[in-house]
Design a protein around this motif. Structure first.
Motif: not given
Length: 557
Positions: A153-160
């Motif tokens: 992905l071009a935008r990546r998040f690390e998400v609980p």
């Protein structure tokens, strides 16, 4: 790890991740049981997942982590600073997006409509709560899962993904800027609407709802997460299936193969099972699946070619004596097959060896030796096998050649692993830390242990041996004779052994409950989680478990 020179695709560094948090607000659904989760539709103009139905949440701000903000929140004794920061971010975002306020007055009362109306969503959130004597109810927000966005992905998040009970008396109201149309929905209904094309969701949302649907009510979810650890952690991977992108979590069968072939997350690897052409896994490893799918063979028996044009090839498990399959295998090697190795002598693995050897001779090539272990006297008649030369445990089979950048080698270490068959062996590709597991370890099923040639005690001992080999040599990937490549080699072996021992405990319980029972009685009890149509096959492994149990009784050693 495999040599970088053997990777199929040039490396592409994934985009760095950003920290974020999301919260699943839950309430018990009307009716006898079940729960509902609050979801909202993202703006069609959003830069990430436009138009998708999601759980409220967003980026973690620096202010969410400062001591003054932490001091404004209630926390559980075991709640870490990181988890507290994440909970605060989720509380703030759920208020800014949907007007849901997870905060309490000093007397324990949850915030009400008057409090919500008095707090401006556009102004500093924590300061306004403090001005009204409210403390953030971070102690009521629990960690459910942790997702890291896919590497492609071009935008990546690390998400609980957090969970909390929806405060009574509050009603969600979307901000009409980022979020629209808040809706309470049962997980199963959201999934059905998505399948019907009426409720667009992204992969982590879908998988989270699938797991959430298994809980009877809100309290059951909160009980499950009380230990402060996520129920799952995932960074999905994607390949193509039927020409479309398909994403998978770590516990799903294609994940390990995608990790091997596309470690950086590029979506270029086809996952469709077919028998027409070999599938490259590395530059020096190809898989060609025989056209023999079935209950016992899954999508078919995997034949492998190890090597390259500079070194020639070793063919592993040529499969049944299927002329078309063997011709494709021979052509994939350019006719340059130096050795043919059979992991064992069962009818879907070794009968193709002699005709493949004959193809090489008829084409004027050197006669590749057929290697393996001869079948034991305990083998059934259909599994009789005599190699041109028997292999020795820990023997090395080496291909050498001259590549553009110098000498290249591909070396297979022989590992004798009796259990599924007395003459079973596995092969470690030394330079690339891969394990070819034959039928000893499969992807998607457990192998049948069929006495007398199969032996459960030997099988479990061989699992221990393979686990030790993987630990010593850093083997991360297992290439089975049936199914996709497995990742997390040591974890896969440990889970397989645990599964076998758990099954054996059920067999022992059946023997104790029905000491005069028949095999049919025992399999009905010990394999009650297996479809009855599979019980005749399961009886073979049950007998192997019975033999191992009896061998451990006093006086039987």
């Amino acid at each position: 790890m495999p040599r970088t020179t053997q990777q199929l695709h040039p490396h592409r560094e994934p985009v760095a991740t950003r920290p974020a948090a999301t919260v699943l607000l839950l309430r018990d659904a009307p009716g006898p049981e079940g729960l509902e989760v609050l979801m909202t539709r993202r703006s069609d103009k959003a830069s990430f997942a436009p138009g998708a139905y999601v759980f409220p949440g967003g980026g973690i701000d620096a202010q969410d982590a400062v001591p003054a903000t932490h001091a404004a929140a209630d926390r559980r004794p075991a709640q870490s600073d990181l988890h507290l920061t994440q909970a605060i971010a989720a509380i703030r975002e759920s208020f800014e997006e949907l007007g849901v306020l997870l905060a309490r007055h000093a007397d324990g009362r949850m915030a009400d409509a008057t409090d919500i109306a008095a707090i401006d969503r556009q102004q500093p959130f924590v300061a306004q709560c403090q001005a009204r004597g409210l403390r953030l109810a971070a102690d009521a927000v629990f960690l459910l899962a942790h997702w890291t966005a896919d590497r492609d992905l071009a935008r990546r998040f690390e998400v609980p993904f957090l969970v909390a009970r929806m405060p009574e008396g509050q009603e969600p109201v979307a901000d009409e800027a980022e979020q629209f149309e808040p809706v309470w929905v049962r997980p199963a209904d959201a999934l059905a609407r998505h399948e019907a094309g009426q409720f667009f969701m992204i992969f982590p949302t879908i998988r989270t709802l699938q797991r959430l649907a298994k809980f009877a009510n809100t309290q059951a979810v909160l009980d499950a997460v009380a230990h402060e650890q996520p129920l799952w952690v995932s960074c999905p991977r994607a390949g193509t299936l039927a020409g479309k992108e398909a994403r998978y979590m770590e516990d799903e069968m294609p994940f390990g193969e995608l990790a091997l072939v596309c470690p950086d997350g590029q979506i270029v690897h086809p996952l469709d099972w077919q028998t027409e052409r070999p599938v490259p896994l590395l530059r020096n490893v190809q898989r060609l699946t025989a056209p023999n799918p079935g209950v016992m063979t899954g999508p078919g028996t995997n034949s492998y070619l190890v090597g390259d044009p500079a070194t020639g090839y070793i063919a592993i498990d040529p499969g049944p004596a299927d002329t078309d399959h063997l011709d494709k295998l021979w052509r994939a090697a350019g006719g340059d097959i130096r050795m043919i190795v059979c992991t064992h002598s069962h009818a879907d693995h070794s009968p193709g060896a002699a005709p493949l050897q004959a193809m090489c001779v008829q084409a004027g090539k050197l006669k590749p030796p057929i290697l393996g272990l001869p079948s034991a006297p305990t083998a059934r008649a259909a599994s009789e096998f005599t190699p041109d030369r028997p292999l020795q445990n820990n023997e090395l089979l080496t291909l050498e050649g001259q590549a553009q950048d110098g000498k290249i080698t591909h070396t297979l270490q022989v590992i004798h692993t009796p259990g599924h068959a007395a003459n079973h062996l596995c092969l470690r590709l030394v330079e690339d830390a891969l394990l070819f597991s034959g039928d000893h370890i499969l992807n998607g099923s457990t192998t049948v242990i069929d006495p007398p040639d199969g032996n459960m005690a030997d099988y479990l001992d061989s699992l221990d041996r393979l686990h030790a080999v993987c630990a010593e040599h850093g083997v991360e990937f297992i290439l089975p004779a049936h199914g996709y490549v497995l990742g997390d080699a040591r974890g896969a072996i440990a889970r397989l052994k645990a599964h076998r021992l758990a099954r054996e405990a059920k067999v022992l319980a059946a023997l104790q409950a029905l000491p005069q029972g028949s095999m049919e009685d025992w399999v009905r009890h010990a394999y009650d989680d297996v479809p009855p149509r599979m019980w005749p096959v399961a009886q073979r492994s049950l007998l192997a478990h019975v033999e191992r149990i009896r061998s451990q009784q006093p006086g039987n050693n």
